[in-house]
Design an enzyme around this catalytic site. Structure first.
Site, short mmCIF file in Angstrom:
data_model
loop_
_atom_site.label_atom_id
_atom_site.label_comp_id
_atom_site.label_asym_id
_atom_site.label_seq_id
_atom_site.Cartn_x
_atom_site.Cartn_y
_atom_site.Cartn_z
N GLY A 11 0.79 -1.24 0.00
CA GLY A 11 0.00 0.00 0.00
C GLY A 11 0.81 1.28 0.00
O GLY A 11 0.31 2.33 0.42
N LYS A 65 -16.80 -14.77 -8.85
CA LYS A 65 -16.15 -13.45 -8.97
C LYS A 65 -17.22 -12.38 -9.17
O LYS A 65 -17.09 -11.25 -8.69
CB LYS A 65 -15.18 -13.49 -10.16
CG LYS A 65 -14.40 -12.21 -10.42
CD LYS A 65 -13.09 -12.18 -9.67
CE LYS A 65 -12.23 -10.99 -10.01
NZ LYS A 65 -11.25 -11.21 -11.04
N HIS A 109 1.08 0.70 -13.02
CA HIS A 109 1.89 -0.48 -13.33
C HIS A 109 3.36 -0.07 -13.36
O HIS A 109 3.70 0.97 -13.94
CB HIS A 109 1.47 -1.08 -14.69
CG HIS A 109 2.17 -2.35 -14.98
ND1 HIS A 109 1.89 -3.53 -14.31
CD2 HIS A 109 3.18 -2.65 -15.84
CE1 HIS A 109 2.68 -4.48 -14.75
NE2 HIS A 109 3.48 -3.98 -15.68
C1 GAR Z 1 3.31 -1.24 -7.38
O1 GAR Z 1 4.64 -1.27 -7.83
C2 GAR Z 1 2.34 -1.31 -8.56
O2 GAR Z 1 2.80 -0.64 -9.68
C3 GAR Z 1 2.30 -2.80 -8.80
O3 GAR Z 1 2.20 -3.34 -7.51
C4 GAR Z 1 2.98 -2.53 -6.62
C5 GAR Z 1 2.16 -2.27 -5.39
O4 GAR Z 1 2.93 -1.62 -4.42
N1 GAR Z 1 1.17 -3.18 -9.63
C6 GAR Z 1 1.25 -4.10 -10.58
O5 GAR Z 1 2.24 -4.78 -10.77
C7 GAR Z 1 0.00 -4.27 -11.41
N2 GAR Z 1 0.20 -5.22 -12.42
P1 GAR Z 1 2.22 -0.92 -3.21
O6 GAR Z 1 1.26 -1.93 -2.58
O7 GAR Z 1 3.33 -0.58 -2.26
O8 GAR Z 1 1.50 0.30 -3.70
#
Ligand code: GAR
Length: 189
Positions: A11, A65, A109
Protein backbone atom coordinates in the site's frame (compact mmCIF):
# COMPACT_ATOMS: atom_id res chain seq x y z
CA UNK A 1 -14.48 13.68 -6.03
CA UNK A 2 -14.89 10.57 -3.91
CA UNK A 3 -12.11 8.01 -4.36
CA UNK A 4 -11.87 4.33 -3.56
CA UNK A 5 -8.45 2.70 -3.49
CA UNK A 6 -8.09 -1.03 -4.13
CA UNK A 7 -4.94 -2.71 -2.78
CA UNK A 8 -3.66 -6.23 -2.17
CA UNK A 9 -0.42 -5.69 -0.25
CA UNK A 10 1.94 -3.08 1.07
CA UNK A 11 0.00 0.00 0.00
CA UNK A 12 2.83 2.48 -0.55
CA UNK A 13 0.93 3.97 -3.50
CA UNK A 14 -2.17 4.22 -1.33
CA UNK A 15 -0.04 6.09 1.22
CA UNK A 16 1.34 8.40 -1.49
CA UNK A 17 -2.23 9.32 -2.49
CA UNK A 18 -3.19 9.93 1.15
CA UNK A 19 -0.17 12.22 1.59
CA UNK A 20 -0.93 14.13 -1.61
CA UNK A 21 -4.49 14.80 -0.42
CA UNK A 22 -3.22 15.82 3.03
CA UNK A 23 -0.57 18.19 1.67
CA UNK A 24 -2.91 19.70 -0.92
CA UNK A 25 -1.20 18.34 -4.07
CA UNK A 26 -4.50 16.62 -4.85
CA UNK A 27 -7.42 19.03 -4.49
CA UNK A 28 -11.10 18.32 -3.97
CA UNK A 29 -10.72 14.62 -3.30
CA UNK A 30 -11.58 12.35 -0.40
CA UNK A 31 -10.63 8.71 0.00
CA UNK A 32 -13.97 7.26 1.03
CA UNK A 33 -12.86 3.66 1.20
CA UNK A 34 -9.97 1.23 0.88
CA UNK A 35 -10.88 -2.17 -0.53
CA UNK A 36 -8.42 -4.96 0.23
CA UNK A 37 -8.61 -8.55 -0.97
CA UNK A 38 -6.15 -10.00 1.59
CA UNK A 39 -6.77 -9.86 5.32
CA UNK A 40 -3.07 -9.37 6.13
CA UNK A 41 -2.41 -6.60 3.60
CA UNK A 42 -0.25 -3.88 5.20
CA UNK A 43 -2.43 -1.32 3.40
CA UNK A 44 -4.99 -1.96 6.19
CA UNK A 45 -2.56 -0.61 8.81
CA UNK A 46 -2.03 2.47 6.65
CA UNK A 47 -5.82 3.00 6.46
CA UNK A 48 -6.12 2.68 10.25
CA UNK A 49 -3.23 5.13 10.77
CA UNK A 50 -5.05 7.73 8.67
CA UNK A 51 -8.61 6.94 9.88
CA UNK A 52 -9.66 5.88 6.40
CA UNK A 53 -12.54 3.37 6.28
CA UNK A 54 -11.58 0.02 4.82
CA UNK A 55 -13.27 -3.23 3.85
CA UNK A 56 -11.59 -6.60 3.54
CA UNK A 57 -13.42 -8.49 0.79
CA UNK A 58 -12.24 -12.04 0.25
CA UNK A 59 -13.05 -13.77 -3.02
CA UNK A 60 -13.21 -17.15 -1.26
CA UNK A 61 -16.27 -15.98 0.69
CA UNK A 62 -18.33 -15.61 -2.49
CA UNK A 63 -19.76 -18.17 -4.87
CA UNK A 64 -18.30 -16.39 -7.90
CA UNK A 65 -16.15 -13.45 -8.97
CA UNK A 66 -19.40 -11.81 -10.13
CA UNK A 67 -20.89 -11.96 -6.63
CA UNK A 68 -17.58 -10.77 -5.16
CA UNK A 69 -17.59 -7.71 -7.42
CA UNK A 70 -21.32 -7.10 -6.85
CA UNK A 71 -20.59 -6.87 -3.14
CA UNK A 72 -17.74 -4.44 -3.78
CA UNK A 73 -20.03 -2.43 -6.08
CA UNK A 74 -22.61 -2.10 -3.31
CA UNK A 75 -19.90 -0.75 -0.98
CA UNK A 76 -18.80 1.74 -3.65
CA UNK A 77 -22.38 2.92 -4.20
CA UNK A 78 -23.01 3.29 -0.45
CA UNK A 79 -19.93 5.50 -0.31
CA UNK A 80 -20.84 7.45 -3.47
CA UNK A 81 -17.48 6.65 -5.02
CA UNK A 82 -16.70 8.47 -8.30
CA UNK A 83 -13.22 7.19 -9.14
CA UNK A 84 -11.52 3.86 -8.38
CA UNK A 85 -7.73 3.81 -8.15
CA UNK A 86 -6.13 0.38 -8.23
CA UNK A 87 -2.88 0.50 -6.28
CA UNK A 88 -1.24 -2.89 -6.28
CA UNK A 89 -4.62 -4.65 -6.56
CA UNK A 90 -3.64 -8.00 -8.01
CA UNK A 91 -6.92 -9.14 -9.55
CA UNK A 92 -8.42 -8.70 -13.00
CA UNK A 93 -11.45 -6.38 -12.84
CA UNK A 94 -14.52 -7.75 -14.62
CA UNK A 95 -17.66 -6.36 -16.23
CA UNK A 96 -19.59 -5.83 -12.99
CA UNK A 97 -17.25 -2.99 -12.00
CA UNK A 98 -16.16 -1.97 -15.50
CA UNK A 99 -19.77 -1.39 -16.64
CA UNK A 100 -20.64 0.50 -13.46
CA UNK A 101 -17.56 2.74 -13.68
CA UNK A 102 -16.72 3.27 -17.38
CA UNK A 103 -13.41 5.17 -17.68
CA UNK A 104 -13.52 5.68 -13.93
CA UNK A 105 -11.15 2.87 -12.93
CA UNK A 106 -7.43 3.52 -13.22
CA UNK A 107 -4.35 1.45 -12.41
CA UNK A 108 -0.64 1.91 -11.85
CA UNK A 109 1.89 -0.48 -13.33
CA UNK A 110 5.65 -0.50 -12.65
CA UNK A 111 6.73 -0.82 -16.29
CA UNK A 112 6.26 0.92 -19.61
CA UNK A 113 3.11 -0.76 -20.90
CA UNK A 114 2.31 -2.51 -23.14
CA UNK A 115 5.64 -4.17 -22.24
CA UNK A 116 6.05 -6.31 -19.15
CA UNK A 117 2.46 -6.81 -18.02
CA UNK A 118 1.68 -8.91 -14.98
CA UNK A 119 2.77 -9.18 -11.38
CA UNK A 120 6.56 -9.03 -11.96
CA UNK A 121 6.95 -6.06 -14.30
CA UNK A 122 10.13 -4.72 -12.69
CA UNK A 123 11.97 -8.05 -12.52
CA UNK A 124 10.84 -9.00 -16.03
CA UNK A 125 12.11 -5.76 -17.57
CA UNK A 126 15.38 -6.05 -15.61
CA UNK A 127 15.89 -9.69 -16.69
CA UNK A 128 15.24 -8.70 -20.31
CA UNK A 129 18.18 -6.28 -20.09
CA UNK A 130 16.15 -3.10 -20.50
CA UNK A 131 17.99 0.15 -20.01
CA UNK A 132 14.89 2.34 -20.04
CA UNK A 133 12.34 1.67 -17.30
CA UNK A 134 9.27 3.46 -16.12
CA UNK A 135 5.77 3.62 -14.75
CA UNK A 136 2.39 3.65 -16.47
CA UNK A 137 -1.01 4.91 -15.32
CA UNK A 138 -3.84 3.54 -17.46
CA UNK A 139 -7.58 3.07 -17.62
CA UNK A 140 -8.55 -0.43 -16.60
CA UNK A 141 -10.05 -2.86 -19.07
CA UNK A 142 -10.94 -6.55 -18.82
CA UNK A 143 -7.44 -7.41 -20.04
CA UNK A 144 -4.56 -7.78 -17.57
CA UNK A 145 -2.73 -4.42 -17.42
CA UNK A 146 -4.62 -3.42 -20.58
CA UNK A 147 -6.64 -0.27 -21.27
CA UNK A 148 -5.76 3.12 -22.68
CA UNK A 149 -2.63 4.76 -21.29
CA UNK A 150 -3.13 8.02 -19.38
CA UNK A 151 0.42 8.86 -18.27
CA UNK A 152 3.93 7.42 -18.35
CA UNK A 153 7.29 8.41 -16.94
CA UNK A 154 10.51 6.80 -18.11
CA UNK A 155 14.13 6.91 -16.97
CA UNK A 156 17.40 5.25 -17.90
CA UNK A 157 19.04 2.76 -15.57
CA UNK A 158 22.32 1.07 -16.48
CA UNK A 159 23.00 -0.43 -13.05
CA UNK A 160 22.87 -4.09 -12.04
CA UNK A 161 21.07 -3.85 -8.71
CA UNK A 162 17.41 -4.80 -9.06
CA UNK A 163 16.63 -3.57 -5.53
CA UNK A 164 18.02 -0.15 -6.40
CA UNK A 165 15.98 -0.17 -9.60
CA UNK A 166 12.85 -1.10 -7.67
CA UNK A 167 13.36 1.82 -5.29
CA UNK A 168 13.72 4.19 -8.23
CA UNK A 169 10.53 2.85 -9.83
CA UNK A 170 8.56 3.18 -6.60
CA UNK A 171 9.79 6.76 -6.18
CA UNK A 172 8.49 7.54 -9.67
CA UNK A 173 5.19 5.80 -8.87
CA UNK A 174 4.66 7.81 -5.71
CA UNK A 175 4.95 11.04 -7.70
CA UNK A 176 3.25 10.07 -10.94
CA UNK A 177 0.10 8.51 -9.46
CA UNK A 178 -0.94 11.48 -7.29
CA UNK A 179 -0.05 13.94 -10.09
CA UNK A 180 -2.15 11.99 -12.58
CA UNK A 181 -5.12 11.75 -10.20
CA UNK A 182 -4.96 15.50 -9.66
CA UNK A 183 -4.93 16.12 -13.42
CA UNK A 184 -7.85 13.72 -13.96
CA UNK A 185 -9.88 15.50 -11.29
CA UNK A 186 -9.09 18.85 -12.91
CA UNK A 187 -9.96 17.31 -16.29
CA UNK A 188 -6.55 18.23 -17.66
CA UNK A 189 -6.05 14.80 -19.24
C1 GAR B 1 3.31 -1.24 -7.38
O1 GAR B 1 4.64 -1.27 -7.83
C2 GAR B 1 2.34 -1.31 -8.56
O2 GAR B 1 2.80 -0.64 -9.68
C3 GAR B 1 2.30 -2.80 -8.80
O3 GAR B 1 2.20 -3.34 -7.51
C4 GAR B 1 2.98 -2.53 -6.62
C5 GAR B 1 2.16 -2.27 -5.39
O4 GAR B 1 2.93 -1.62 -4.42
N1 GAR B 1 1.17 -3.18 -9.63
C6 GAR B 1 1.25 -4.10 -10.58
O5 GAR B 1 2.24 -4.78 -10.77
C7 GAR B 1 0.00 -4.27 -11.41
N2 GAR B 1 0.20 -5.22 -12.42
P1 GAR B 1 2.22 -0.92 -3.21
O6 GAR B 1 1.26 -1.93 -2.58
O7 GAR B 1 3.33 -0.58 -2.26
O8 GAR B 1 1.50 0.30 -3.70
Amino acid sequence: MNLAIFASGNGTNFEAIIKAIEDGSIHNATIKLLIVDHKDAYAITRAKNHQIPYEVVLLKNFASKKEYEEHILSLLKQNEVDLICLAGYMKIVTDVLLDAYPNKIINIHPALLPSFKGAHGIQDAFDYGCKVFGVTIHYVSAELDGGKIIAQKAFEYYGSDVDELESKIHAVEHELYPNTIEKLIKEEL
